[in-house]
Design a protein around this motif. Sequence first.
Motif, PDB file in Angstrom:
ATOM      1  N   TRP A 151       0.806  -1.221   0.000  1.00 33.57           N
ATOM      2  CA  TRP A 151       0.000   0.000   0.000  1.00 33.57           C
ATOM      3  C   TRP A 151       0.844   1.278   0.000  1.00 33.57           C
ATOM      4  O   TRP A 151       0.351   2.347  -0.363  1.00 33.57           O
ATOM      5  N   ASN A 152       2.132   1.175   0.410  1.00 28.80           N
ATOM      6  CA  ASN A 152       2.943   2.399   0.485  1.00 28.80           C
ATOM      7  C   ASN A 152       4.260   2.305  -0.279  1.00 28.80           C
ATOM      8  O   ASN A 152       5.071   3.236  -0.221  1.00 28.80           O
ATOM      9  N   ALA A 153       4.500   1.212  -0.989  1.00 24.79           N
ATOM     10  CA  ALA A 153       5.769   1.046  -1.705  1.00 24.79           C
ATOM     11  C   ALA A 153       6.015   2.165  -2.713  1.00 24.79           C
ATOM     12  O   ALA A 153       7.164   2.539  -2.977  1.00 24.79           O
ATOM     13  N   HIS A 154       4.943   2.714  -3.266  1.00 18.57           N
ATOM     14  CA  HIS A 154       5.091   3.779  -4.268  1.00 18.57           C
ATOM     15  C   HIS A 154       5.670   5.059  -3.667  1.00 18.57           C
ATOM     16  O   HIS A 154       6.105   5.952  -4.397  1.00 18.57           O
ATOM     17  N   GLU A 155       5.721   5.162  -2.337  1.00 16.00           N
ATOM     18  CA  GLU A 155       6.192   6.380  -1.674  1.00 16.00           C
ATOM     19  C   GLU A 155       7.678   6.369  -1.355  1.00 16.00           C
ATOM     20  O   GLU A 155       8.187   7.302  -0.717  1.00 16.00           O
ATOM     21  N   LEU A 156       8.382   5.341  -1.765  1.00 17.77           N
ATOM     22  CA  LEU A 156       9.775   5.180  -1.374  1.00 17.77           C
ATOM     23  C   LEU A 156      10.614   6.425  -1.682  1.00 17.77           C
ATOM     24  O   LEU A 156      11.333   6.945  -0.822  1.00 17.77           O
ATOM     25  N   GLU A 157      10.538   6.925  -2.894  1.00 17.22           N
ATOM     26  CA  GLU A 157      11.339   8.084  -3.294  1.00 17.22           C
ATOM     27  C   GLU A 157      10.937   9.337  -2.517  1.00 17.22           C
ATOM     28  O   GLU A 157      11.797  10.122  -2.081  1.00 17.22           O
ATOM     29  N   ALA A 158       9.634   9.527  -2.329  1.00 14.91           N
ATOM     30  CA  ALA A 158       9.151  10.699  -1.596  1.00 14.91           C
ATOM     31  C   ALA A 158       9.577  10.638  -0.129  1.00 14.91           C
ATOM     32  O   ALA A 158       9.915  11.669   0.472  1.00 14.91           O
ATOM     33  N   MET A 159       9.571   9.440   0.455  1.00 17.18           N
ATOM     34  CA  MET A 159       9.982   9.297   1.847  1.00 17.18           C
ATOM     35  C   MET A 159      11.476   9.587   2.013  1.00 17.18           C
ATOM     36  O   MET A 159      11.899  10.199   3.004  1.00 17.18           O
ATOM     37  N   ASP A 188       2.452  -9.892   2.202  1.00 15.57           N
ATOM     38  CA  ASP A 188       3.587  -9.052   1.878  1.00 15.57           C
ATOM     39  C   ASP A 188       3.457  -8.556   0.435  1.00 15.57           C
ATOM     40  O   ASP A 188       2.505  -8.890  -0.280  1.00 15.57           O
ATOM     41  N   ILE A 189       4.435  -7.782  -0.013  1.00 16.69           N
ATOM     42  CA  ILE A 189       4.472  -7.323  -1.390  1.00 16.69           C
ATOM     43  C   ILE A 189       4.604  -8.535  -2.310  1.00 16.69           C
ATOM     44  O   ILE A 189       5.342  -9.473  -2.011  1.00 16.69           O
ATOM     45  N   GLN A 190       3.918  -8.521  -3.426  1.00 18.09           N
ATOM     46  CA  GLN A 190       4.020  -9.605  -4.384  1.00 18.09           C
ATOM     47  C   GLN A 190       5.422  -9.645  -5.005  1.00 18.09           C
ATOM     48  O   GLN A 190       6.106  -8.614  -5.081  1.00 18.09           O
ATOM     49  N   PRO A 191       5.895 -10.821  -5.432  1.00 16.93           N
ATOM     50  CA  PRO A 191       7.288 -10.985  -5.875  1.00 16.93           C
ATOM     51  C   PRO A 191       7.758  -9.958  -6.896  1.00 16.93           C
ATOM     52  O   PRO A 191       8.864  -9.416  -6.760  1.00 16.93           O
ATOM     53  N   GLU A 192       6.966  -9.674  -7.908  1.00 13.15           N
ATOM     54  CA  GLU A 192       7.400  -8.727  -8.942  1.00 13.15           C
ATOM     55  C   GLU A 192       7.590  -7.326  -8.365  1.00 13.15           C
ATOM     56  O   GLU A 192       8.561  -6.631  -8.673  1.00 13.15           O
ATOM     57  N   GLU A 193       6.640  -6.917  -7.512  1.00 19.06           N
ATOM     58  CA  GLU A 193       6.737  -5.591  -6.911  1.00 19.06           C
ATOM     59  C   GLU A 193       7.881  -5.537  -5.906  1.00 19.06           C
ATOM     60  O   GLU A 193       8.569  -4.520  -5.775  1.00 19.06           O
ATOM     61  N   TYR A 194       8.076  -6.634  -5.196  1.00 23.96           N
ATOM     62  CA  TYR A 194       9.176  -6.718  -4.228  1.00 23.96           C
ATOM     63  C   TYR A 194      10.509  -6.497  -4.941  1.00 23.96           C
ATOM     64  O   TYR A 194      11.342  -5.691  -4.503  1.00 23.96           O
ATOM     65  N   GLU A 195      10.705  -7.214  -6.045  1.00 27.74           N
ATOM     66  CA  GLU A 195      11.943  -7.095  -6.813  1.00 27.74           C
ATOM     67  C   GLU A 195      12.124  -5.665  -7.316  1.00 27.74           C
ATOM     68  O   GLU A 195      13.212  -5.079  -7.206  1.00 27.74           O
ATOM     69  N   ALA A 196      11.081  -5.086  -7.851  1.00 29.89           N
ATOM     70  CA  ALA A 196      11.157  -3.723  -8.370  1.00 29.89           C
ATOM     71  C   ALA A 196      11.459  -2.725  -7.256  1.00 29.89           C
ATOM     72  O   ALA A 196      12.203  -1.759  -7.457  1.00 29.89           O
ATOM     73  N   THR A 197      10.913  -2.966  -6.069  1.00 28.28           N
ATOM     74  CA  THR A 197      11.152  -2.078  -4.937  1.00 28.28           C
ATOM     75  C   THR A 197      12.609  -2.144  -4.497  1.00 28.28           C
ATOM     76  O   THR A 197      13.217  -1.118  -4.163  1.00 28.28           O
ATOM     77  N   LEU A 198      13.205  -3.334  -4.527  1.00 27.51           N
ATOM     78  CA  LEU A 198      14.614  -3.472  -4.177  1.00 27.51           C
ATOM     79  C   LEU A 198      15.503  -2.731  -5.171  1.00 27.51           C
ATOM     80  O   LEU A 198      16.486  -2.090  -4.787  1.00 27.51           O
ATOM     81  N   VAL A 199      15.156  -2.796  -6.439  1.00 27.49           N
ATOM     82  CA  VAL A 199      15.921  -2.075  -7.462  1.00 27.49           C
ATOM     83  C   VAL A 199      15.806  -0.575  -7.241  1.00 27.49           C
ATOM     84  O   VAL A 199      16.802   0.168  -7.332  1.00 27.49           O
ATOM     85  N   ARG A 200      14.607  -0.089  -6.944  1.00 28.94           N
ATOM     86  CA  ARG A 200      14.409   1.346  -6.662  1.00 28.94           C
ATOM     87  C   ARG A 200      15.197   1.767  -5.432  1.00 28.94           C
ATOM     88  O   ARG A 200      15.751   2.874  -5.373  1.00 28.94           O
ATOM     89  N   LEU A 201      15.273   0.880  -4.450  1.00 25.37           N
ATOM     90  CA  LEU A 201      16.029   1.172  -3.235  1.00 25.37           C
ATOM     91  C   LEU A 201      17.517   1.315  -3.550  1.00 25.37           C
ATOM     92  O   LEU A 201      18.190   2.226  -3.049  1.00 25.37           O
ATOM     93  N   TYR A 202      18.013   0.445  -4.404  1.00 28.87           N
ATOM     94  CA  TYR A 202      19.416   0.545  -4.815  1.00 28.87           C
ATOM     95  C   TYR A 202      19.669   1.875  -5.534  1.00 28.87           C
ATOM     96  O   TYR A 202      20.670   2.557  -5.276  1.00 28.87           O
ATOM     97  N   ASN A 203      18.762   2.243  -6.414  1.00 27.19           N
ATOM     98  CA  ASN A 203      18.919   3.510  -7.141  1.00 27.19           C
ATOM     99  C   ASN A 203      18.908   4.701  -6.185  1.00 27.19           C
ATOM    100  O   ASN A 203      19.643   5.678  -6.382  1.00 27.19           O
ATOM    101  N   LEU A 204      18.079   4.619  -5.144  1.00 29.69           N
ATOM    102  CA  LEU A 204      18.047   5.691  -4.145  1.00 29.69           C
ATOM    103  C   LEU A 204      19.363   5.771  -3.381  1.00 29.69           C
ATOM    104  O   LEU A 204      19.853   6.873  -3.087  1.00 29.69           O
ATOM    105  N   GLN A 205      19.934   4.624  -3.056  1.00 29.71           N
ATOM    106  CA  GLN A 205      21.220   4.628  -2.352  1.00 29.71           C
ATOM    107  C   GLN A 205      22.289   5.331  -3.183  1.00 29.71           C
ATOM    108  O   GLN A 205      23.118   6.071  -2.637  1.00 29.71           O
ATOM    109  N   GLN A 206      22.259   5.115  -4.486  1.00 37.12           N
ATOM    110  CA  GLN A 206      23.225   5.782  -5.353  1.00 37.12           C
ATOM    111  C   GLN A 206      22.947   7.279  -5.431  1.00 37.12           C
ATOM    112  O   GLN A 206      23.870   8.106  -5.374  1.00 37.12           O
TER     113      GLN A 206
END
Length: 289
Positions: A163-171, A199-217
């Motif tokens: 429900w809140n994964a889309h907010e990762l960048e804004a957070m 939990d987050i479905q597998p495809e969204e989970y994977e995409a969220t991890l990739v977005r998290l990596y991009n945020l770290q960079q």
Amino acid sequence: MGLTRTFTAHTISWNITRRCNLACSHCYLDADFRSGEKVDELTTEECLTILEQIAAVNPNALLILTGGEPLLRSDLYLIVREATDQGFMVVVGTNGTALTESNVAKLKAAGVQGMSLSLHSLDPLEHDRFVRVPGSWERAVSGLRRLAAGGMDVVLQMSVASWNAHELEAMAAFALETDAKVFNVYFLVCTGRGQGMTDIQPEEYEATLVRLYNLQQEYQGKLLIGAKCTPQYKRIVYSRDPDSPHLKTYLHGCPAATHYAQITPEGHLTPCPYMPIPVGNLLEADFET
């Protein structure tokens, strides 16, 4: 000849109370919402005795005092002061709603070196729905700003779900804006009150991890961003940068029972907050044994 492995406590998460002023949907402790009773809660003297036990193993450990809501314990400042005097690095985990200018100053004076504060959305209604108490978002954000004004280092924490994964960048942007030093993203471990949550479905989970990596960079050198309770994140990092310093976080796998432990409000010692398997009670056995 078999090898023996000695447990070294580098980080201890200590839930010093089960009492809480929120009723978060995912609470691993299944905290007692607005309970005024100190049910199965260690006394001040018992807490101080346990601090001495831990200090005998590693007086320089990172000690995370949390709950429930730890600010509901009036002796929190005394426990912090004693822990600091013994050499621990003390961090307090809070939902932020009970923070005032006064108790922020008292926590800092007692020796708290940082505060972790949970905020799960930038939408007040969505956050309040998740923690099940209206007005919580406003109070938590006010508390966050009081910590910054009081010169306290802050770790902003978000439990990510579908429900809140889309907010990762804004957070992440909000964490930087509010002067947080760290933004930790926790992936749901289905325990306690959250054991029935999907939990987050597998495809969204994977995409969220990739977005998290991009945020770290993107935030490198400006904001430390951590991926918590998701060891598979190591694969994402390694596939993009085999020399990434973030890989050190996962060097030895899960730290539960090797470098990490939890103490429950009743004094039980467990490998991790998400693994409620007591190996003993510290009122009956020593931390070292």
